[in-house]
Design a protein around this motif. Sequence first.
Motif, PDB file in Angstrom:
ATOM      1  N   LEU A   5       0.853  -1.180   0.000  1.00 44.85           N
ATOM      2  CA  LEU A   5       0.000   0.000   0.000  1.00 44.85           C
ATOM      3  C   LEU A   5       0.894   1.235   0.000  1.00 44.85           C
ATOM      4  O   LEU A   5       1.679   1.443   0.918  1.00 44.85           O
ATOM      5  CB  LEU A   5      -0.915  -0.003   1.225  1.00 44.85           C
ATOM      6  CG  LEU A   5      -1.774   1.251   1.432  1.00 44.85           C
ATOM      7  CD1 LEU A   5      -2.697   1.494   0.246  1.00 44.85           C
ATOM      8  CD2 LEU A   5      -2.582   1.123   2.731  1.00 44.85           C
ATOM      9  N   HIS A   6       0.772   2.060  -1.039  1.00 42.86           N
ATOM     10  CA  HIS A   6       1.621   3.238  -1.249  1.00 42.86           C
ATOM     11  C   HIS A   6       0.765   4.487  -1.046  1.00 42.86           C
ATOM     12  O   HIS A   6      -0.155   4.755  -1.818  1.00 42.86           O
ATOM     13  CB  HIS A   6       2.187   3.168  -2.673  1.00 42.86           C
ATOM     14  CG  HIS A   6       3.040   4.330  -3.055  1.00 42.86           C
ATOM     15  ND1 HIS A   6       3.585   4.457  -4.321  1.00 42.86           N
ATOM     16  CD2 HIS A   6       3.460   5.428  -2.383  1.00 42.86           C
ATOM     17  CE1 HIS A   6       4.297   5.568  -4.390  1.00 42.86           C
ATOM     18  NE2 HIS A   6       4.216   6.180  -3.232  1.00 42.86           N
ATOM     19  N   ILE A   7       1.093   5.261   0.010  1.00 43.88           N
ATOM     20  CA  ILE A   7       0.302   6.442   0.375  1.00 43.88           C
ATOM     21  C   ILE A   7       1.177   7.686   0.298  1.00 43.88           C
ATOM     22  O   ILE A   7       2.254   7.734   0.906  1.00 43.88           O
ATOM     23  CB  ILE A   7      -0.254   6.297   1.808  1.00 43.88           C
ATOM     24  CG1 ILE A   7      -1.174   5.085   1.905  1.00 43.88           C
ATOM     25  CG2 ILE A   7      -0.992   7.567   2.230  1.00 43.88           C
ATOM     26  CD1 ILE A   7      -1.569   4.739   3.327  1.00 43.88           C
ATOM     27  N   ASP A   8       0.704   8.701  -0.429  1.00 47.15           N
ATOM     28  CA  ASP A   8       1.392   9.987  -0.487  1.00 47.15           C
ATOM     29  C   ASP A   8       0.478  11.084   0.027  1.00 47.15           C
ATOM     30  O   ASP A   8      -0.744  11.046  -0.190  1.00 47.15           O
ATOM     31  CB  ASP A   8       1.824  10.319  -1.916  1.00 47.15           C
ATOM     32  CG  ASP A   8       3.128   9.635  -2.306  1.00 47.15           C
ATOM     33  OD1 ASP A   8       4.053   9.623  -1.478  1.00 47.15           O
ATOM     34  OD2 ASP A   8       3.216   9.112  -3.432  1.00 47.15           O
ATOM     35  N   SER A   9       1.089  12.103   0.669  1.00 48.51           N
ATOM     36  CA  SER A   9       0.272  13.193   1.219  1.00 48.51           C
ATOM     37  C   SER A   9       0.861  14.573   0.968  1.00 48.51           C
ATOM     38  O   SER A   9       0.300  15.570   1.400  1.00 48.51           O
ATOM     39  CB  SER A   9       0.083  12.998   2.728  1.00 48.51           C
ATOM     40  OG  SER A   9       1.326  13.068   3.427  1.00 48.51           O
ATOM     41  N   SER A  10       1.983  14.657   0.265  1.00 49.45           N
ATOM     42  CA  SER A  10       2.606  15.953  -0.007  1.00 49.45           C
ATOM     43  C   SER A  10       1.826  16.711  -1.074  1.00 49.45           C
ATOM     44  O   SER A  10       1.382  16.128  -2.067  1.00 49.45           O
ATOM     45  CB  SER A  10       4.046  15.770  -0.478  1.00 49.45           C
ATOM     46  OG  SER A  10       4.563  16.999  -0.971  1.00 49.45           O
ATOM     47  N   ILE A  89       3.209  -1.338   4.046  1.00 46.85           N
ATOM     48  CA  ILE A  89       2.581  -0.026   3.902  1.00 46.85           C
ATOM     49  C   ILE A  89       3.674   1.029   3.839  1.00 46.85           C
ATOM     50  O   ILE A  89       4.554   1.072   4.709  1.00 46.85           O
ATOM     51  CB  ILE A  89       1.616   0.243   5.064  1.00 46.85           C
ATOM     52  CG1 ILE A  89       0.523  -0.825   5.081  1.00 46.85           C
ATOM     53  CG2 ILE A  89       1.008   1.641   4.954  1.00 46.85           C
ATOM     54  CD1 ILE A  89      -0.189  -0.978   6.390  1.00 46.85           C
ATOM     55  N   VAL A  90       3.645   1.852   2.808  1.00 42.06           N
ATOM     56  CA  VAL A  90       4.639   2.909   2.605  1.00 42.06           C
ATOM     57  C   VAL A  90       3.910   4.245   2.659  1.00 42.06           C
ATOM     58  O   VAL A  90       2.999   4.483   1.865  1.00 42.06           O
ATOM     59  CB  VAL A  90       5.364   2.748   1.255  1.00 42.06           C
ATOM     60  CG1 VAL A  90       6.401   3.857   1.067  1.00 42.06           C
ATOM     61  CG2 VAL A  90       6.020   1.370   1.157  1.00 42.06           C
ATOM     62  N   ILE A  91       4.312   5.107   3.599  1.00 41.28           N
ATOM     63  CA  ILE A  91       3.604   6.364   3.826  1.00 41.28           C
ATOM     64  C   ILE A  91       4.556   7.540   3.652  1.00 41.28           C
ATOM     65  O   ILE A  91       5.597   7.609   4.312  1.00 41.28           O
ATOM     66  CB  ILE A  91       3.002   6.420   5.250  1.00 41.28           C
ATOM     67  CG1 ILE A  91       2.041   5.249   5.475  1.00 41.28           C
ATOM     68  CG2 ILE A  91       2.289   7.749   5.479  1.00 41.28           C
ATOM     69  CD1 ILE A  91       1.534   5.136   6.907  1.00 41.28           C
ATOM     70  N   GLY A  92       4.197   8.457   2.783  1.00 40.46           N
ATOM     71  CA  GLY A  92       4.942   9.703   2.646  1.00 40.46           C
ATOM     72  C   GLY A  92       4.383  10.727   3.611  1.00 40.46           C
ATOM     73  O   GLY A  92       3.195  11.058   3.548  1.00 40.46           O
ATOM     74  N   ALA A  93       5.242  11.237   4.512  1.00 41.07           N
ATOM     75  CA  ALA A  93       4.775  12.114   5.579  1.00 41.07           C
ATOM     76  C   ALA A  93       5.695  13.316   5.741  1.00 41.07           C
ATOM     77  O   ALA A  93       6.589  13.319   6.594  1.00 41.07           O
ATOM     78  CB  ALA A  93       4.674  11.343   6.897  1.00 41.07           C
ATOM     79  N   PRO A  94       5.497  14.360   4.943  1.00 43.03           N
ATOM     80  CA  PRO A  94       6.266  15.578   5.168  1.00 43.03           C
ATOM     81  C   PRO A  94       5.791  16.290   6.426  1.00 43.03           C
ATOM     82  O   PRO A  94       4.655  16.076   6.870  1.00 43.03           O
ATOM     83  CB  PRO A  94       5.958  16.412   3.919  1.00 43.03           C
ATOM     84  CG  PRO A  94       4.618  15.951   3.472  1.00 43.03           C
ATOM     85  CD  PRO A  94       4.553  14.490   3.815  1.00 43.03           C
ATOM     86  N   MET A  95       6.647  17.124   7.008  1.00 43.78           N
ATOM     87  CA  MET A  95       6.253  17.942   8.146  1.00 43.78           C
ATOM     88  C   MET A  95       5.687  19.258   7.633  1.00 43.78           C
ATOM     89  O   MET A  95       6.345  19.984   6.902  1.00 43.78           O
ATOM     90  CB  MET A  95       7.441  18.230   9.069  1.00 43.78           C
ATOM     91  CG  MET A  95       7.091  19.182  10.213  1.00 43.78           C
ATOM     92  SD  MET A  95       8.500  19.613  11.278  1.00 43.78           S
ATOM     93  CE  MET A  95       8.518  18.216  12.410  1.00 43.78           C
TER      94      MET A  95
END
Length: 203
Positions: A5-10, A89-95
Amino acid sequence: MTTILHIDSSILGDYSVSRALTADIVARQQAVHPGANVTRRDLVADAAMHLSGVHLAVFQGGAVDSAELGQDLATGGAYIDDLFAADIIVIGAPMYNFSVPSQLKGWIDRVSVAGRTFKYGPNGPEGLVTGKKVFVASTRGGVHSAGSPSAAMDHQESYLLSALAFIGMKDVTVIRAEGLALGEEPKAAAIARAKAQVLALAA
């Protein structure tokens, strides 16, 4: 067969370091697990609604009063199905402003559901999403890692790790690139270190 599961949020699109790192992590996991299936969730391009009173009303037995709400509830349910179906599960999480993007917070709100992903028992809350391996691509303009003067301002990794653990996901590896706003040389060095960590991942 392995499911990723590939999740991006940027919100930065092609300029996003976290998106580049999640792509690298997924590629590395595909190399380690040949034939793996990948489910992609871009929380910016195709976001669910933020949790609201109308959602809670439906959860408590109220009527679904619009097609838009019905579709959104289906999306939230699919988010949970994604988690249970995934092995990795791979999650992209920028600050963003010392925490995670609102898009990622919205996803967490939609997958943290009592009776589905956690339950309350005699010993307190128990996470139900177990047996998963999680990789977090954490990116930051400043330096907030342990031991730095601004470590106390990290409500990004600390929050995300707590939220994931609460629903049962405790096997988490953080790939961090920080100091990205401190100049081109520190940025390049941070990205190179993170990419080297990704290449070293075995599973």
